[in-house]
Design a protein around this motif. Structure first.
Motif, short mmCIF file in Angstrom:
data_model
loop_
_atom_site.label_atom_id
_atom_site.label_comp_id
_atom_site.label_asym_id
_atom_site.label_seq_id
_atom_site.Cartn_x
_atom_site.Cartn_y
_atom_site.Cartn_z
N GLY A 193 23.68 -9.90 -44.36
CA GLY A 193 23.29 -9.88 -45.58
C GLY A 193 24.05 -11.86 -45.80
O GLY A 193 24.88 -12.56 -45.43
N HIS A 194 24.47 -12.69 -47.04
CA HIS A 194 25.22 -13.19 -47.33
C HIS A 194 27.01 -13.50 -47.07
O HIS A 194 27.19 -14.11 -46.42
N SER A 228 18.89 -11.66 -43.99
CA SER A 228 18.62 -11.29 -45.34
C SER A 228 19.30 -11.60 -46.63
O SER A 228 19.83 -10.77 -47.43
N ASP A 229 20.27 -12.68 -46.38
CA ASP A 229 20.72 -14.12 -47.30
C ASP A 229 19.68 -13.79 -48.61
O ASP A 229 19.21 -14.37 -48.92
N SER A 230 20.33 -13.10 -49.48
CA SER A 230 19.61 -13.11 -50.77
C SER A 230 20.53 -14.41 -52.13
O SER A 230 19.89 -14.51 -52.93
N ILE A 231 21.44 -14.09 -51.50
CA ILE A 231 22.11 -15.82 -52.63
C ILE A 231 21.87 -17.28 -51.96
O ILE A 231 21.93 -17.53 -52.82
N PHE A 264 29.92 -30.20 -36.84
CA PHE A 264 30.29 -29.26 -37.58
C PHE A 264 29.39 -28.39 -37.73
O PHE A 264 28.43 -28.03 -37.17
N PHE A 265 29.97 -26.70 -37.97
CA PHE A 265 29.77 -25.62 -37.83
C PHE A 265 29.41 -25.34 -39.17
O PHE A 265 30.60 -25.01 -40.31
N SER A 266 28.12 -24.80 -39.66
CA SER A 266 27.20 -24.75 -40.88
C SER A 266 27.20 -23.26 -40.95
O SER A 266 26.01 -22.96 -40.63
N ILE A 267 27.67 -22.68 -41.79
CA ILE A 267 26.93 -21.13 -41.77
C ILE A 267 26.65 -20.11 -43.36
O ILE A 267 27.44 -20.52 -44.60
N SER A 268 25.27 -20.22 -43.13
CA SER A 268 24.86 -19.78 -44.60
C SER A 268 24.95 -21.01 -45.23
O SER A 268 25.09 -20.50 -46.36
N PRO A 269 24.75 -22.23 -45.69
CA PRO A 269 24.32 -23.53 -46.21
C PRO A 269 23.90 -23.16 -47.45
O PRO A 269 22.83 -22.32 -46.97
N ALA A 270 23.98 -23.30 -48.45
CA ALA A 270 23.34 -23.29 -49.96
C ALA A 270 22.92 -25.08 -49.89
O ALA A 270 23.32 -25.77 -48.80
#
Length: 272
Positions: free
Chosen positions: A224-225, A194-197, A163-169
């Motif tokens: 960023g996101h 600098s991900d603000s989301i 599993f390759f997870s990018i910028s997970p929420a």
């Protein structure tokens, strides 16, 4: 490709999950890199959670997305043309943002929906005020949503090995080690400083700290996101600047190449 020839040998399969309010083509740059590396790539549109077709409640039902991916995998394996081409010992998955969470759920992590819901309604309200669909907070008290959250089937898919997870929420919905104890497959997480989301402190970095066997890369600086969405021509940048305009110090194409390289190397190693 029209009248293209199918390969004679079995190939690895990578399933791809887009971000909330996105679509199957928004990560085409990553799909192309994985296909060029010798994999079959299957990108879904998550019903009701795309830029073309929005159903408000589908934006706050995190359990639906892993089920979508598992359904797509079953359909592909049962397809008389595609199924025989898939090496069932070499199945992986990748996703961005809400799709990044989807990877972690498919790997075996169990979201505490009440914890996530309370976070969104209090200190994390800003994280649910997403540009793709403003005003989602008011849906958190929907009776059908709450009822559905109490009857979520198991989401882990043992057929998927990496599993390759990018910028997970949704990282804030995981606070206890036992929630991630069932993760056995290989997991790689990518965050953007600098991900603000989906801020790394409560998401990508938090997941990595909680999941002891995960691998992690954090992209530094002003990344960023939405840098993970496709590149755009100037007219589209003007039309939707929040999605397609980055800090002047960030080169979106270069970031894509970097993530491509990480993903291809990860799947080559884990699906060999």
């Amino acid at each position: 490709m029209r009248n293209g020839k199918l390969p004679a040998s079995k190939l690895p399969l990578i399933l791809l999950s887009h971000g909330t309010g996105g679509g199957r083509l928004t990560l085409e740059w990553l799909a192309q890199a994985l296909a060029n590396s010798g994999c079959i790539v299957a990108a879904v549109d998550h019903y009701g959670n795309t830029y073309e077709y929005k159903i408000p409640l589908e934006f706050v039902k995190p359990w639906e997305r892993p089920l979508d991916i598992s359904f797509a995998l079953t359909s592909l394996l049962n397809n008389p043309e595609v199924g025989p081409l898939i090496d069932q010992q070499k199945i992986g998955a990748t996703g961005f943002s809400f799709g990044g969470y989807t990877m972690i759920a498919l790997a075996g992590a169990k979201l505490d929906f009440e914890q996530a819901r309370n976070y969104y309604k209090t200190i994390g309200r800003k994280e649910l005020e997403i540009p793709e669909f403003p005003g989602l907070v008011k849906l958190l008290d929907d009776s059908s949503l709450i009822a559905g959250s109490k009857h979520v089937p198991p989401l882990k898919d043992k057929r998927i090995k990496a599993f390759f997870s990018i910028s997970p929420a949704l990282g804030f919905g995981f606070i206890r080690k036992e929630q991630v104890a069932d993760i056995k497959g290989a997991l790689y997480i990518v965050g953007s400083q600098s991900d603000s989301i989906a801020p790394v402190k409560t998401n990508a970095r938090h997941y990595h700290q909680l999941i002891s066997k995960s691998k992690y890369t954090e992209l530094p600086g002003k990344v960023g996101h939405y840098v993970m969405l496709g590149e755009a021509i100037d007219a589209v940048k003007k039309e939707a600047p929040i999605y397609f305009t980055d800090d002047p110090s960030v080169n979106r194409h270069t970031i894509h190449l970097q993530v491509d390289s990480l993903a291809v190397a990860f799947f080559r190693k884990e699906l060999k």
